[in-house]
Scaffold this motif. Structure first.
Motif, PDB file in Angstrom:
ATOM      1  N   SER A 469       0.816  -1.210   0.000  1.00  0.00           N
ATOM      2  CA  SER A 469       0.000   0.000   0.000  1.00  0.00           C
ATOM      3  C   SER A 469       0.852   1.264   0.000  1.00  0.00           C
ATOM      4  O   SER A 469       0.512   2.254  -0.658  1.00  0.00           O
ATOM      5  CB  SER A 469      -0.955   0.011   1.196  1.00  0.00           C
ATOM      6  N   PHE A 470       1.973   1.251   0.723  1.00  0.00           N
ATOM      7  CA  PHE A 470       2.823   2.438   0.718  1.00  0.00           C
ATOM      8  C   PHE A 470       3.575   2.572  -0.607  1.00  0.00           C
ATOM      9  O   PHE A 470       3.911   3.689  -1.012  1.00  0.00           O
ATOM     10  CB  PHE A 470       3.771   2.429   1.914  1.00  0.00           C
ATOM     11  N   PHE A 471       3.822   1.479  -1.295  1.00  0.00           N
ATOM     12  CA  PHE A 471       4.424   1.520  -2.627  1.00  0.00           C
ATOM     13  C   PHE A 471       3.457   2.147  -3.624  1.00  0.00           C
ATOM     14  O   PHE A 471       3.813   3.106  -4.335  1.00  0.00           O
ATOM     15  CB  PHE A 471       4.820   0.099  -3.032  1.00  0.00           C
ATOM     16  N   LEU A 472       2.233   1.653  -3.690  1.00  0.00           N
ATOM     17  CA  LEU A 472       1.299   2.066  -4.737  1.00  0.00           C
ATOM     18  C   LEU A 472       0.457   3.276  -4.351  1.00  0.00           C
ATOM     19  O   LEU A 472       0.034   4.044  -5.225  1.00  0.00           O
ATOM     20  CB  LEU A 472       0.378   0.904  -5.100  1.00  0.00           C
ATOM     21  N   TRP A 473       0.177   3.451  -3.051  1.00  0.00           N
ATOM     22  CA  TRP A 473      -0.726   4.521  -2.617  1.00  0.00           C
ATOM     23  C   TRP A 473      -0.067   5.555  -1.711  1.00  0.00           C
ATOM     24  O   TRP A 473      -0.699   6.570  -1.398  1.00  0.00           O
ATOM     25  CB  TRP A 473      -1.913   3.916  -1.856  1.00  0.00           C
ATOM     26  N   SER A 474       1.126   5.305  -1.244  1.00  0.00           N
ATOM     27  CA  SER A 474       1.762   6.162  -0.225  1.00  0.00           C
ATOM     28  C   SER A 474       0.859   6.303   0.988  1.00  0.00           C
ATOM     29  O   SER A 474       0.798   7.351   1.637  1.00  0.00           O
ATOM     30  CB  SER A 474       2.083   7.557  -0.789  1.00  0.00           C
ATOM     31  N   SER A 475       0.135   5.242   1.310  1.00  0.00           N
ATOM     32  CA  SER A 475      -0.827   5.303   2.395  1.00  0.00           C
ATOM     33  C   SER A 475      -1.063   3.903   2.957  1.00  0.00           C
ATOM     34  O   SER A 475      -0.440   2.928   2.527  1.00  0.00           O
ATOM     35  CB  SER A 475      -2.144   5.909   1.891  1.00  0.00           C
ATOM     36  N   VAL A 476      -1.975   3.827   3.922  1.00  0.00           N
ATOM     37  CA  VAL A 476      -2.235   2.578   4.636  1.00  0.00           C
ATOM     38  C   VAL A 476      -3.053   1.613   3.782  1.00  0.00           C
ATOM     39  O   VAL A 476      -3.768   2.024   2.867  1.00  0.00           O
ATOM     40  CB  VAL A 476      -2.995   2.861   5.949  1.00  0.00           C
ATOM     41  N   PRO A 477      -2.974   0.322   4.082  1.00  0.00           N
ATOM     42  CA  PRO A 477      -3.829  -0.651   3.395  1.00  0.00           C
ATOM     43  C   PRO A 477      -5.295  -0.386   3.719  1.00  0.00           C
ATOM     44  O   PRO A 477      -5.632   0.086   4.809  1.00  0.00           O
ATOM     45  CB  PRO A 477      -3.383  -2.003   3.973  1.00  0.00           C
ATOM     46  N   ASP A 478      -6.170  -0.698   2.774  1.00  0.00           N
ATOM     47  CA  ASP A 478      -7.598  -0.568   3.060  1.00  0.00           C
ATOM     48  C   ASP A 478      -8.110  -1.855   3.702  1.00  0.00           C
ATOM     49  O   ASP A 478      -7.360  -2.814   3.916  1.00  0.00           O
ATOM     50  CB  ASP A 478      -8.380  -0.219   1.795  1.00  0.00           C
ATOM     51  N   ASP A 479      -9.392  -1.886   4.013  1.00  0.00           N
ATOM     52  CA  ASP A 479      -9.970  -3.027   4.733  1.00  0.00           C
ATOM     53  C   ASP A 479      -9.792  -4.335   3.962  1.00  0.00           C
ATOM     54  O   ASP A 479      -9.481  -5.373   4.551  1.00  0.00           O
ATOM     55  CB  ASP A 479     -11.457  -2.785   5.004  1.00  0.00           C
ATOM     56  N   GLU A 480      -9.999  -4.282   2.662  1.00  0.00           N
ATOM     57  CA  GLU A 480      -9.886  -5.511   1.869  1.00  0.00           C
ATOM     58  C   GLU A 480      -8.488  -6.100   1.961  1.00  0.00           C
ATOM     59  O   GLU A 480      -8.316  -7.312   2.126  1.00  0.00           O
ATOM     60  CB  GLU A 480     -10.248  -5.222   0.406  1.00  0.00           C
ATOM     61  N   LEU A 481      -7.488  -5.248   1.859  1.00  0.00           N
ATOM     62  CA  LEU A 481      -6.108  -5.729   1.912  1.00  0.00           C
ATOM     63  C   LEU A 481      -5.766  -6.260   3.303  1.00  0.00           C
ATOM     64  O   LEU A 481      -5.103  -7.297   3.449  1.00  0.00           O
ATOM     65  CB  LEU A 481      -5.167  -4.587   1.520  1.00  0.00           C
ATOM     66  N   ILE A 482      -6.218  -5.565   4.345  1.00  0.00           N
ATOM     67  CA  ILE A 482      -5.941  -6.020   5.713  1.00  0.00           C
ATOM     68  C   ILE A 482      -6.633  -7.357   5.982  1.00  0.00           C
ATOM     69  O   ILE A 482      -6.055  -8.254   6.606  1.00  0.00           O
ATOM     70  CB  ILE A 482      -6.395  -4.951   6.732  1.00  0.00           C
ATOM     71  N   GLN A 483      -7.851  -7.515   5.510  1.00  0.00           N
ATOM     72  CA  GLN A 483      -8.564  -8.774   5.724  1.00  0.00           C
ATOM     73  C   GLN A 483      -7.847  -9.936   5.041  1.00  0.00           C
ATOM     74  O   GLN A 483      -7.683 -11.004   5.632  1.00  0.00           O
ATOM     75  CB  GLN A 483     -10.000  -8.654   5.208  1.00  0.00           C
ATOM     76  N   LEU A 484      -7.427  -9.734   3.816  1.00  0.00           N
ATOM     77  CA  LEU A 484      -6.702 -10.796   3.112  1.00  0.00           C
ATOM     78  C   LEU A 484      -5.387 -11.103   3.820  1.00  0.00           C
ATOM     79  O   LEU A 484      -5.008 -12.277   3.968  1.00  0.00           O
ATOM     80  CB  LEU A 484      -6.436 -10.377   1.665  1.00  0.00           C
ATOM     81  N   ALA A 485      -4.677 -10.054   4.250  1.00  0.00           N
ATOM     82  CA  ALA A 485      -3.396 -10.259   4.923  1.00  0.00           C
ATOM     83  C   ALA A 485      -3.588 -10.981   6.248  1.00  0.00           C
ATOM     84  O   ALA A 485      -2.786 -11.850   6.619  1.00  0.00           O
ATOM     85  CB  ALA A 485      -2.708  -8.917   5.148  1.00  0.00           C
ATOM     86  N   SER A 486      -4.652 -10.631   6.968  1.00  0.00           N
ATOM     87  CA  SER A 486      -4.909 -11.268   8.268  1.00  0.00           C
ATOM     88  C   SER A 486      -5.184 -12.761   8.117  1.00  0.00           C
ATOM     89  O   SER A 486      -4.907 -13.546   9.032  1.00  0.00           O
ATOM     90  CB  SER A 486      -6.097 -10.582   8.949  1.00  0.00           C
TER      91      SER A 486
END
Length: 810
Positions: A469-486
């Motif tokens: 997320s910091f690579f592509l958005w310069s920001s935090v992961p969104d809910d979808e990304l956090i859920q998949l990562a979790s």
């Protein structure tokens, strides 16, 4: 003594190592095996790179040719020199192209095979949110656009970027800045009734021509500005306007009446006339009193509801008024600091408040992002506060929250609830604590507890999500990304690829334009360049912004349309508005909206034809072939250009009253007579001369600043003759792999947040080979970076290193 070269035996290679061979496959491997490294060095290298001469502080006689990887750091530099034919130097015996290719293929094959069997992902330092990322996170987390420049100092840069972990220390001054930011942001987004009045300044550049309609403002207006201002409370606010004056503070253009309008969210809140006989006569009698009276007349004191609102301040455009034709247009080339002519122009806007503030009566965007629930009675406040703060912390910390996190936040909620006496006050204190948490400010990638020093390990799903997320958005992961990562789903290659595709399609990927391209291409420097008004009288703020928007929209089109990154150099199209089209000599473009147009002049193709590039690589009063050559070598060709020696004199300028003026080429020829200068200038100058057809603000020309004919011909390091921008571009795209490798290296540096080392060479080549299968499309390069070993893995540190990183974060 030189040892015999090590020859690859293809059947003995593992499948992974075989895949790491150059894209030419078995032919490249055979070329490598047949290559005689010892003969190559004897013929072309050892005459200078030996113990006695020690050219470049390198003795190649000491290199072990039977074990190329043991000297990988040296050989990676050799590859870079050979790819650009920078070595052997001109005038020395050189191999033919087959000889160059054979040596490069042999070295790459050896190093890539070793890299595949012994991957080294490196170990970045402790990541801290830089100020750009901080503002982006506040936007995505709390739906608030923070003017971060007013709170945090600029970040240092290294390897061309400001997100390099190793230089992101936390000084006491910076810590105070983060404390101030957390205090301010939490008060604004919640709507603290005790928020003190403050003054926000919005300057309007004196170089901005305001005699016509400006993009983004209402139709039927001219000049002025529009600002997005966050009003923290329901309160009274004061809006003040200042106007361009001459050297004695007299406002310009008061001979005739002009209607000045102030609007909020498109609704007019004030319309006042300035100028005409009374104002003009007062100005002639007492310019200072006239200025004060007009500024008081245009002042607005108005109640505004809390939230972000658009404030527009502009003049109503007059049509068919013959009297205005007598006024001299406000252009840089016409500007007279003493004259009273021209039309009134806005210079500065100030918004003060809140006065007599109250808590927001309506739901602002920030409050909607925060308050997922509202307690109906006191007994439910605790449960609601826990829901709000745990939800915010989950996204802010980029991971699921634990009991300890919740306990800490609820303690701060109770403190705030008691101090402010309201539920909102408790949430404000909880938000403040989140924004000061090390888990928010730092991205700590912890080593596994049982990891040995230098052991290679795979990042956790949540750590990978943050990197992505910091690579592509310069920001935090969104809910979808956090859920998949979790759920550890990002380890599935198909899921990861789909997430990258989704994220590139999201508007937040615009961060790659602003933060990656903005730094790689030096577009951020446009704000600080100030071309000499006597040499370039028509350079103004309109043109500066047009330059930035052209290159930004062009890069964004390559990304959004998923085009081959080689089109950054070869595209026959660009984006212009009327101002920029007029500057480039393109007919038929009207208005301030940017339009996609095709170039009829091949010299303008790609970024090498953009005025933004020409301007940031020039001096205020003239072009600089050396600066331009250096920019191309470092950012397009990926060559390392050493800093000049301390005792090298500056280039001699022509005297203003000189009769026999020397051309730029002649002056640089004299400069190269210094042996300390010649080695670098022989590589830099031909590239810079080819770009001399563009002046210091990107206009095509035939004569230089001194009126002398321009000779844009030259010979590159590999012997290729070139002439002008078109010839330079063609020479570069004839060997596209060099540019692709440079682009990949720059983007990988940005993605990893660390400088590339010699052990990253195999990774870069692997990314280039795989992206080549997809025609080097933008998404292919990004996908291969995300798949790479250094992006998904990390080298463990020792216990001392881990302790230092954790201590810094705490």
């Amino acid at each position: 003594m030189i040892k015999r070269p090590f020859n690859i035996t293809i059947p003995s290679l593992s499948l992974l190592a075989l895949c790491a061979l150059p894209f030419a496959g078995l032919n490249a491997a055979q070329q490598s095996a047949d290559h005689n490294t010892e003969d190559f060095l004897q013929s072309y290298c050892l005459e200078c790179h030996n113990l006695d001469d020690w050219a470049g502080t390198l003795d190649m006689e000491l290199l072990d040719l039977e074990n190329i990887p043991v000297d990988a750091e040296v050989w990676e530099k050799v590859i870079s020199k050979l790819e650009g034919a920078y070595m052997p130097p001109a005038g020395q015996p050189r191999p033919d192209q087959a000889g160059y290719d054979g040596m490069i293929a042999h070295l790459e094959s050896e190093l890539d095979s070793h890299g595949a069997s012994n991957p080294d992902p490196g170990r970045p330092g402790l990541y801290r949110l830089n100020r750009t990322e901080y503002a982006s996170v506040i936007r995505d987390l709390l739906d608030y656009r923070l003017e971060i420049e007013d709170i945090l100092p600029p970040d240092n840069s290294s390897y061309g970027f400001d997100n390099i972990a190793d230089i992101m220390s936390m000084s006491s001054t910076l810590l105070e800045g983060y404390l101030a930011a957390a205090d301010r942001v939490s008060a604004i987004v919640v709507g603290d009734p005790d928020f003190a009045p403050e003054e926000a300044h919005y300057p309007v550049s004196n170089a901005l021509s305001q005699d016509e309609y400006l993009e983004g403002l209402p139709l039927g207006t001219r000049g002025g500005t529009q600002v997005e201002h966050h009003f923290p409370l329901d309160a009274l606010y004061e809006i003040n306007s200042r106007f361009v004056g001459n050297s004695v503070d007299a406002i310009r253009g008061l001979q005739f009446p002009h209607q000045y309008e102030v609007a909020i969210d498109g609704k007019r809140v004030k319309l006042v006339t300035i100028g005409g006989n009374a104002d003009y006569n007062l100005m002639m009698e007492n310019s200072a009193a006239s200025k004060l009276e007009i500024e008081a007349r245009t002042q607005v004191l108005i109640p505004v509801t809390a939230g972000t609102h658009k404030v527009t301040l502009t003049f109503i455009e007059k049509t068919g008024a013959l009297a205005l034709d007598q006024l001299q247009p406000y252009e840089r080339e016409n500007f007279d600091p003493v004259a009273l002519g021209g039309m009134p122009s806005l210079f500065h806007v100030t918004i003060r408040g809140p006065f007599n503030g109250e808590a927001p009566s309506q739901t602002t965007a920030s409050r909607a992002a925060i308050f997922s629930c509202t307690p109906e009675r006191l007994s439910r406040e605790g449960r609601c506060a826990q829901e709000i703060l745990s939800g915010l912390a989950r996204q802010a910390y980029r991971r699921p929250v634990n009991d300890a996190d919740i306990d800490t936040l609820m303690e701060f909620f109770r403190l705030g609830r008691e101090a402010k006496g309201t539920f909102d006050g408790g949430i404000q204190m909880g938000v403040r604590r989140i924004l000061m948490s090390p888990d928010f400010l730092f991205r700590l990638e912890k080593d596994p507890e049982d990891a040995m020093p230098d052991e290679i390990f795979t990042l956790s799903g949540l750590e990978l999500a943050s990197r992505l997320s910091f690579f592509l958005w310069s920001s935090v992961p969104d809910d979808e990304l956090i859920q998949l990562a979790s759920r550890n789903r990002l380890g599935d290659p198909d899921i990861l690829e789909n997430q990258v595709t989704r994220m590139l399609a999201d508007e937040r990927s615009r961060a790659l334009v602003d933060n990656f391209a903005g730094q790689w291409l030096h577009l951020r420097n446009l704000d600080s360049v100030n071309p000499d008004g006597l040499v370039y009288p028509n350079f103004d703020e309109n043109l500066r912004q047009a330059f930035l928007l052209e290159t930004s929209q062009f890069f964004n089109s390559i990304m959004a349309e998923d085009r081959p990154v080689t089109e950054l150099l070869t595209a026959n199209y660009t984006f212009v508005n009327e101002r920029l089209a007029r500057h480039y000599g393109i007919d038929g473009i009207k208005g301030d909206d940017f339009q996609r147009v095709e170039h009829s002049d091949p010299n303008r193709y790609g970024i090498l034809g953009h005025g933004s590039i020409h301007t940031v690589t020039s001096f205020p009063h003239r072009t600089s072939p050396v600066v331009r050559g250096k920019w191309v070598m470092e950012n397009i060709l990926g060559a390392e250009v050493p800093a000049p020696p301390d005792d090298v004199p500056a280039l001699e300028e022509n005297a203003a009253d000189a009769i026999d003026k020397l051309s730029m080429r002649e002056r640089l020829a004299n400069h190269r007579d210094n042996p300390a200068c010649n080695s670098c200038h022989s590589m830099l100058d031909p590239i810079g001369f080819a770009m001399e057809r563009f002046d210091g603000i990107g206009r095509y020309r035939e004569l230089d600043e001194g009126g002398l004919p321009i000779d844009s011909s030259g010979i590159l390091s590999d012997g290729t003759p070139i002439d002008g921008p078109q010839g330079l571009r063609q020479a570069i795209v004839d060997k596209p792999e060099i540019f692709i490798k440079t682009f990949t290296s720059k983007m990988l540096t940005y993605a990893l947040g660390r400088g590339l080392e010699h052990y990253d060479g195999p990774t870069v080549r692997q990314i280039v080979r795989e992206a080549g299968k997809a025609d080097y499309r933008f998404s292919a390069v990004v996908q291969e970076i995300v798949k790479s070993v250094p992006f998904q893995m990390k080298r463990a540190g020792d216990s001392e290193t881990n302790g230092i990183e954790i201590a810094k974060a705490d």
